[in-house]
Write a protein that holds these residues in place. Structure first.
Motif, PDB file in Angstrom:
ATOM      1  N   ILE A   1      11.010  60.487  17.092  1.00 26.27           N
ATOM      2  CA  ILE A   1      11.131  59.105  17.552  1.00 26.27           C
ATOM      3  C   ILE A   1      10.836  58.964  19.051  1.00 26.27           C
ATOM      4  N   ILE A   2      11.477  59.787  19.857  1.00 22.40           N
ATOM      5  CA  ILE A   2      11.380  59.646  21.307  1.00 22.40           C
ATOM      6  C   ILE A   2      10.069  60.191  21.866  1.00 22.40           C
ATOM      7  N   LEU A   3       9.733  61.436  21.516  1.00 25.28           N
ATOM      8  CA  LEU A   3       8.567  62.093  22.111  1.00 25.28           C
ATOM      9  C   LEU A   3       7.258  61.336  21.893  1.00 25.28           C
ATOM     10  N   PRO A   4       6.979  60.816  20.665  1.00 26.06           N
ATOM     11  CA  PRO A   4       5.734  60.049  20.496  1.00 26.06           C
ATOM     12  C   PRO A   4       5.637  58.847  21.440  1.00 26.06           C
ATOM     13  N   GLN A   5       6.764  58.167  21.670  1.00 25.12           N
ATOM     14  CA  GLN A   5       6.759  57.025  22.583  1.00 25.12           C
ATOM     15  C   GLN A   5       6.589  57.481  24.033  1.00 25.12           C
ATOM     16  N   VAL A   6       7.200  58.610  24.356  1.00 23.41           N
ATOM     17  CA  VAL A   6       7.083  59.160  25.708  1.00 23.41           C
ATOM     18  C   VAL A   6       5.634  59.530  26.012  1.00 23.41           C
ATOM     19  N   ILE A   7       4.982  60.173  25.049  1.00 18.74           N
ATOM     20  CA  ILE A   7       3.590  60.598  25.243  1.00 18.74           C
ATOM     21  C   ILE A   7       2.705  59.405  25.556  1.00 18.74           C
ATOM     22  N   LYS A   8       2.901  58.324  24.812  1.00 21.19           N
ATOM     23  CA  LYS A   8       2.103  57.126  25.054  1.00 21.19           C
ATOM     24  C   LYS A   8       2.330  56.580  26.456  1.00 21.19           C
ATOM     25  N   ARG A   9       3.566  56.591  26.907  1.00 13.85           N
ATOM     26  CA  ARG A   9       3.892  56.018  28.212  1.00 13.85           C
ATOM     27  C   ARG A   9       3.401  56.875  29.376  1.00 13.85           C
ATOM     28  N   ILE A  10       3.376  58.190  29.181  1.00 15.32           N
ATOM     29  CA  ILE A  10       3.041  59.070  30.304  1.00 15.32           C
ATOM     30  C   ILE A  10       1.567  59.472  30.343  1.00 15.32           C
ATOM     31  N   LEU A  11       0.786  59.076  29.339  1.00 18.29           N
ATOM     32  CA  LEU A  11      -0.627  59.488  29.299  1.00 18.29           C
ATOM     33  C   LEU A  11      -1.401  59.149  30.576  1.00 18.29           C
ATOM     34  N   PRO A  12      -1.267  57.938  31.140  1.00 18.68           N
ATOM     35  CA  PRO A  12      -2.010  57.639  32.375  1.00 18.68           C
ATOM     36  C   PRO A  12      -1.660  58.590  33.515  1.00 18.68           C
ATOM     37  N   ALA A  13      -0.364  58.879  33.676  1.00 21.67           N
ATOM     38  CA  ALA A  13       0.063  59.790  34.747  1.00 21.67           C
ATOM     39  C   ALA A  13      -0.413  61.218  34.487  1.00 21.67           C
ATOM     40  N   ILE A  14      -0.325  61.639  33.218  1.00 21.33           N
ATOM     41  CA  ILE A  14      -0.800  62.981  32.859  1.00 21.33           C
ATOM     42  C   ILE A  14      -2.299  63.097  33.097  1.00 21.33           C
ATOM     43  N   SER A  15      -3.052  62.052  32.749  1.00 16.28           N
ATOM     44  CA  SER A  15      -4.507  62.095  32.920  1.00 16.28           C
ATOM     45  C   SER A  15      -4.879  62.238  34.391  1.00 16.28           C
ATOM     46  N   ASN A  16      -4.133  61.588  35.276  1.00 13.93           N
ATOM     47  CA  ASN A  16      -4.391  61.722  36.703  1.00 13.93           C
ATOM     48  C   ASN A  16      -4.201  63.167  37.165  1.00 13.93           C
TER      49      ASN A  16
ATOM     50  N   LEU B   1      -6.472  68.573  38.410  1.00 16.39           N
ATOM     51  CA  LEU B   1      -6.572  69.992  38.076  1.00 16.39           C
ATOM     52  C   LEU B   1      -8.020  70.469  38.052  1.00 16.39           C
ATOM     53  N   VAL B   2      -8.905  69.639  37.485  1.00 16.93           N
ATOM     54  CA  VAL B   2     -10.324  70.007  37.444  1.00 16.93           C
ATOM     55  C   VAL B   2     -10.830  70.304  38.849  1.00 16.93           C
ATOM     56  N   LYS B   3     -10.471  69.449  39.800  1.00 17.02           N
ATOM     57  CA  LYS B   3     -10.932  69.628  41.178  1.00 17.02           C
ATOM     58  C   LYS B   3     -10.200  70.767  41.881  1.00 17.02           C
ATOM     59  N   ASP B   4      -8.918  70.945  41.563  1.00 19.79           N
ATOM     60  CA  ASP B   4      -8.135  72.001  42.212  1.00 19.79           C
ATOM     61  C   ASP B   4      -8.580  73.402  41.818  1.00 19.79           C
ATOM     62  N   THR B   5      -9.275  73.536  40.696  1.00 22.04           N
ATOM     63  CA  THR B   5      -9.730  74.869  40.285  1.00 22.04           C
ATOM     64  C   THR B   5     -10.605  75.523  41.354  1.00 22.04           C
TER      65      THR B   5
ATOM     66  N   TYR C   1     -18.026  66.436  38.321  1.00 25.46           N
ATOM     67  CA  TYR C   1     -17.984  65.020  37.956  1.00 25.46           C
ATOM     68  C   TYR C   1     -18.113  64.849  36.449  1.00 25.46           C
ATOM     69  N   ILE C   2     -19.010  65.602  35.831  1.00 25.22           N
ATOM     70  CA  ILE C   2     -19.193  65.528  34.376  1.00 25.22           C
ATOM     71  C   ILE C   2     -17.923  65.973  33.651  1.00 25.22           C
ATOM     72  N   MET C   3     -17.309  67.055  34.152  1.00 30.04           N
ATOM     73  CA  MET C   3     -16.065  67.534  33.550  1.00 30.04           C
ATOM     74  C   MET C   3     -14.985  66.459  33.604  1.00 30.04           C
ATOM     75  N   ASN C   4     -14.882  65.790  34.741  1.00 30.43           N
ATOM     76  CA  ASN C   4     -13.868  64.747  34.873  1.00 30.43           C
ATOM     77  C   ASN C   4     -14.181  63.524  34.014  1.00 30.43           C
ATOM     78  N   LEU C   5     -15.465  63.221  33.836  1.00 30.02           N
ATOM     79  CA  LEU C   5     -15.836  62.138  32.935  1.00 30.02           C
ATOM     80  C   LEU C   5     -15.396  62.446  31.513  1.00 30.02           C
ATOM     81  N   VAL C   6     -15.609  63.683  31.094  1.00 25.77           N
ATOM     82  CA  VAL C   6     -15.203  64.106  29.748  1.00 25.77           C
ATOM     83  C   VAL C   6     -13.690  64.000  29.596  1.00 25.77           C
ATOM     84  N   VAL C   7     -12.958  64.503  30.587  1.00 23.76           N
ATOM     85  CA  VAL C   7     -11.491  64.441  30.552  1.00 23.76           C
ATOM     86  C   VAL C   7     -11.017  62.994  30.473  1.00 23.76           C
TER      87      VAL C   7
END
Length: 210
Positions: free
Chosen positions: A129-144, A149-153, A189-195
């Motif tokens: 119940i909780i985790l699926p809703q959490v994932i939806k809410r945090i996706l924008p922050a996780i994506s950032n 991470l792609v650039k930090d490599t 840039y291409i890697m980040n577009l894919v992500v």
């Protein structure tokens, strides 16, 4: 063509570093978020210190510490790529942990109570119940964070890992041209577009949790 082949080999290392970091950091971040929300003063305090150190010191410093630390402390060596994975995973797990914690705490208490009324255990309530809703809410922050991470490599070049930026830098010095850096920039840039597209697609798939 030789330049593309050379950078392609470096890109494979970059992608490996990227994927392995996510594989370890995402679940570790969830565990740390549990510790941060723990009622135990010791567990809460230790995870708080860990997050504070990881977020309060530069990633490049953590890379150097993980790679050279074992040599100066124990007299042993650690593989460069392994050191990079450890440092990146520990660093990003701290950021993911705070994102998870914010998402979990944003869920109304009534959601937990409703699950318990239905006869679910605490674990079932959280994961079903909780985790699926959490994932939806945090996706924008996780994506950032994932895009960062792609650039930090590129930072792993400081400990000698032969990833894409190091390959481009070496080739730039060899042929006395800035072209390799531009090509590497296009690859990043291409890697980040894919992500970004992957996260956008995932957000649409989970839109029914709104």
């Amino acid at each position: 063509m030789d330049l593309l082949l050379l950078l392609g080999k470096g890109m494979v290392v970059t992608i490996q570093l990227f994927l392995l970091t996510l594989i370890f950091a995402l679940p570790l971040g969830l565990v740390v978020s549990f510790g941060r929300r723990s009622k135990s003063f010791i567990i809460n305090g230790l995870t708080g210190i860990y997050i504070s150190i990881m977020r309060g010191t530069p990633l490049i410093l953590q890379l150097v510490a993980v790679y050279f630390g074992p040599y100066y402390i124990f007299g042993g060596k650690i593989d460069r790529f392994t050191a990079a994975i450890i440092a990146f995973s520990l660093n990003y797990a701290a950021y993911f942990a705070e994102i998870y914690r914010g998402g979990i705490e944003s869920i109304p208490r009534g959601q937990y109570e409703a699950g318990e009324v239905l006869g679910f255990t605490k674990a079932q309530v959280f994961f079903k119940i909780i985790l699926p809703q959490v994932i939806k809410r945090i996706l924008p922050a996780i994506s950032n964070e994932v895009i960062t991470l792609v650039k930090d490599t590129a930072l792993v070049t400081t400990i000698g890992v032969a990833e894409m930026f190091r390959a481009a830098n070496n080739e730039m010095s060899r042929i006395a041209s800035i072209q390799p850096l531009f090509v590497a920039g296009v690859f990043y840039y291409i890697m980040n577009l894919v992500v970004a597209q992957v996260f956008k697609f995932t957000e649409k798939k989970l839109s029914y949790y709104r």
